[in-house]
Enzyme design. Sequence first.
Site, PDB file in Angstrom:
ATOM      1  N   CYS A  93       6.402  -6.993 -25.316  1.00  0.00           N
ATOM      2  CA  CYS A  93       5.571  -6.462 -24.230  1.00  0.00           C
ATOM      3  C   CYS A  93       6.258  -6.603 -22.877  1.00  0.00           C
ATOM      4  CB  CYS A  93       4.214  -7.167 -24.193  1.00  0.00           C
ATOM      5  SG  CYS A  93       4.314  -8.939 -23.880  1.00  0.00           S
ATOM      6  N   ARG A 124      14.570 -14.349 -11.697  1.00  0.00           N
ATOM      7  CA  ARG A 124      14.393 -12.915 -11.441  1.00  0.00           C
ATOM      8  C   ARG A 124      13.827 -12.641 -10.056  1.00  0.00           C
ATOM      9  NH1 ARG A 124       9.081 -10.987 -13.872  1.00  0.00           N
ATOM     10  NH2 ARG A 124       7.935 -12.816 -14.584  1.00  0.00           N
ATOM     11  N   ASN A 179      11.029 -10.323 -19.955  1.00  0.00           N
ATOM     12  CA  ASN A 179      11.368 -10.595 -18.550  1.00  0.00           C
ATOM     13  C   ASN A 179      11.655 -12.079 -18.334  1.00  0.00           C
ATOM     14  OD1 ASN A 179      10.783  -7.916 -18.308  1.00  0.00           O
ATOM     15  ND2 ASN A 179       8.932  -8.166 -17.093  1.00  0.00           N
ATOM     16  N   ASP A 180      10.688 -12.920 -18.727  1.00  0.00           N
ATOM     17  CA  ASP A 180      10.876 -14.360 -18.551  1.00  0.00           C
ATOM     18  C   ASP A 180      11.900 -14.911 -19.533  1.00  0.00           C
ATOM     19  OD1 ASP A 180       9.443 -15.420 -16.344  1.00  0.00           O
ATOM     20  OD2 ASP A 180       7.579 -14.962 -17.375  1.00  0.00           O
ATOM     21  N   ARG A 200      -2.661  -7.662 -18.205  1.00  0.00           N
ATOM     22  CA  ARG A 200      -2.354  -8.715 -17.237  1.00  0.00           C
ATOM     23  C   ARG A 200      -3.627  -9.011 -16.456  1.00  0.00           C
ATOM     24  NH1 ARG A 200       1.958  -4.908 -16.639  1.00  0.00           N
ATOM     25  NH2 ARG A 200       3.939  -5.697 -17.451  1.00  0.00           N
ATOM     26  N   HIS A 224       0.827  -1.206   0.000  1.00  0.00           N
ATOM     27  CA  HIS A 224       0.000   0.000   0.000  1.00  0.00           C
ATOM     28  C   HIS A 224       0.862   1.258   0.000  1.00  0.00           C
ATOM     29  CE1 HIS A 224      -3.858  -2.102   1.606  1.00  0.00           C
ATOM     30  NE2 HIS A 224      -3.855  -2.011   0.292  1.00  0.00           N
ATOM     31  N   GLU A 254       8.349 -16.490 -24.559  1.00  0.00           N
ATOM     32  CA  GLU A 254       9.058 -16.309 -23.295  1.00  0.00           C
ATOM     33  C   GLU A 254      10.023 -17.462 -23.025  1.00  0.00           C
ATOM     34  OE1 GLU A 254       5.909 -14.679 -20.259  1.00  0.00           O
ATOM     35  OE2 GLU A 254       4.947 -16.077 -21.652  1.00  0.00           O
ATOM     36  N   ARG A 312      -4.086 -11.029 -22.193  1.00  0.00           N
ATOM     37  CA  ARG A 312      -3.334 -12.257 -21.922  1.00  0.00           C
ATOM     38  C   ARG A 312      -4.151 -13.165 -21.017  1.00  0.00           C
ATOM     39  NH1 ARG A 312       2.348 -11.734 -18.919  1.00  0.00           N
ATOM     40  NH2 ARG A 312       0.982 -11.353 -17.136  1.00  0.00           N
TER      41      ARG A 312
END
Length: 860
Positions: A790, A753, A742-743, A589, A482, A719, A625
């Site tokens: 992406c 990661r 990323n992956d 996402r 938060h 990926e 996705r």
Amino acid sequence: MTAITLAAPLAGWAMPLSEVPDPAFAQGLVGTGMAIDPTVNELRSPCDGTVLSIHRARHACTVRTASGAEILLHLGVDTVGLNGEGFTAHVQDGQSVKTGDRLISFDMNLVGSRAQSLVSMMVVVNDGYTVDGQSVNREIAAGDAAMTVHGGSGADAGLPAAAPDSEEDGDGETGERAVVLPIASGLHARPAAALVAATKAYPGTVTIHCRDRRANAKSVVALMGLGTMLGDRLTVRAAGPGAQDMAESIAVLIEGGLGDPVVPGASAAAAAQVAPAATPIPAQPAAEEEVGPPFAPGEEVLLKGTIAVPGQAVGAVVRRFRSIVRVVEQGAGEQVEEPRLRRALEQVVANLTQSAQRMPEHAAIFQAHRELLDDPELLDGALADIRAGKSAEWSWQRTARLQADALAALADPRMAERAADLRDLEQQVLTALSGKGPDVGLAELPSGSIVLADEILPSDLAGVPAGRLAGIGMAHGGPTSHAVILAAALGVPTVVALGRQAERVPDGAPVVIDGNRGELLVFPPEDTLAATRTAVAARTARREENRLTSREDCRMADGTRIEVFANLGRVSDAPGAVVEGAEGCGLLRTEFLFLERQSAPTEDEQYQQYQQIADALEGRPLVIRTLDVGGDKPLSYLPLPKEENPVLGLRGVRVGLREPELLRAQIRAILRVKPAGVCRIMVPMIASPSELQAVRAMVDEERAKLGRAEPIELGAMIEVPAAALTADRIGAVADFLSIGTNDLTQYVLAMDRGNPHVAAQLDALHPGVLRLIRLAVMGAKTHDRVVAVCGGSASDPMAAPLLIGLGVTELSATPAVIADLKAFIRTLRMEDCRRVAEAALGTDSADEVRRLVAEAWPAL
């Protein structure tokens, strides 16, 4: 035998129990009765009687009639997971009520948006009663005759809902087995009904013991009345023939979740919760490492952490590491300590109300804290210690920390981060008990401060004047807390998980914080400080200028069209992305719909959210996705097999094919979005053409069932290295490809990661990653497929010319960088991009690649 007519406790559409979207109620496992889809926000008593119990989550209430019938009133489906948020109880256990008396009120918008369904049940849960005359399949008003209950004589059958612990009466064989409760929301209606079904036929007695209370295991109300929580240690006791076998079998059922998902780490939570009341609570966790002396002035140090809020800033450090709080254990007696605690809680509630007024757009965060303070387990635990002679401070600190530790032990990182909210409340209440005014947090900072702390709390940020706070670095914390949400709203660059070495940074030290790379540079050279200040000022001015043309199509200097889309993670992201110049959404996402809840969202829930995003995009393309969970994104209600390395196991499309109904519901929701053709479906973690073919078959089947004639584009995320190497084969069955860098990077470099020891070395501009991207683009060209990126690289300006030079024609980036990214792309020429990209493929490291880019485009 008597008969009593029950009044409708709610107004709304009355329906048979068989239509309730919860099998425990629909199949009659909980009891016999009816359901109402409410149009009002107040639950009223259906009869004269006595309140047997209000569930600790305030979503359910049981009323006992004069004839002994126990009427369970259950608001919504899977609402126990809200932990009381949005519900207010107006009665107490043991209170007498009349027909029509208000029992519980609830926030229909909040509960409706977060629960599986608002459909509410009224059922008779104890034996010896029959029900008929259900008034269903019609609109019903509160107070109308709803159904008739026959049977009973007023005798009090069974054990009380939660009686003080004592030995069972009777002689004969006995058995006992201890078990840790692994259910996220405790023994609420569904698992309680399953437990009753398992014990009802047993001729002897079975009781469940928790703390100093016990419940008849053949009574749903009794089990719910225990107020159990995740990690509670239960004792199953049986008396009668084969008692030990019975106790063992019931314990095994509890360990299996009784139909609810099993939460990993429940034993750890139990260990935290059963700490003896007299054990002193350490003021802070024991150090995992020696922190060492402060960094010496002039000693340039680079600390790496996790990106939380992007941006750069220069400033002087203000340390806000929390000092050890020592409290006196022994109190002055219950008559003194309980009123002190209640006054402190009232003061904190008032402070939270003021914070919500100062930041109305984030009032929900402070309301969540307000709801935590209302948690009966939190207050009851503290009051129990006070009644044992402890001080208000000691009692509150102990109870808050036990609950925070239990949350921190959960596998879901987002739930674990809620522990920070409890630690925040712990500090606020202790401050109020000390007699001081509310903590000013960061409101009195010098202008341009960069705050370093073990963990910034939401209350710290509530009253920060504009311009005072330049950046935040946390030794601990997570990127979805938060506090990070509030920091993002303030536009403050933030890096979390810097580690305990951050404690060595002295007060007043000059630093550069880089939220784009997750770095903190301590005692940088003066020229670095000056250059960064200049760059930050120039970037701010340039950004404002870039936003003036951000909504125009993106074309390179030579006219080549490059589409720039946005990555979105929730409905509220879409309008801002359009303002920043997004030409569509290249990656939605959908995990935001599935995380932090007790059950999967329904098809209708998903459709409504997707449609809202499509509407906000105003006809621009929306690439959705399918659910990408598993690995580092577990779902508590979707138990997957324990794996040695979940990152290499059931993830992405593998989960969808394993749970086809979950995937089909999502496909149907996407297919319903209007106008037809605005949405595209993208499937994560594809490793072979057969996986995409299986999904396409589902899409075609669901499209036929919905009567939709228009086709829908289906794409594959690249990926997995194997997917990049076989892009020509995958492209034969995919309509488009999108590279998730990323992956792909973590798999290519064999670096997790999520591992802090190697995550800082992950760089998608490594030449090995770039070579795979080129292979993917070449493979896609054999079928003339568009290739997008992406992943994180699409938001990195240094990556843009390389990706374009390798043949990528669409980038889907973080909304905040789109205006600048489009402006930069407009300065590029394809021949330059191809030349530098080709040179990058011949280097040995990501650092060399970045040097090449910096030399070609110095303005970066």
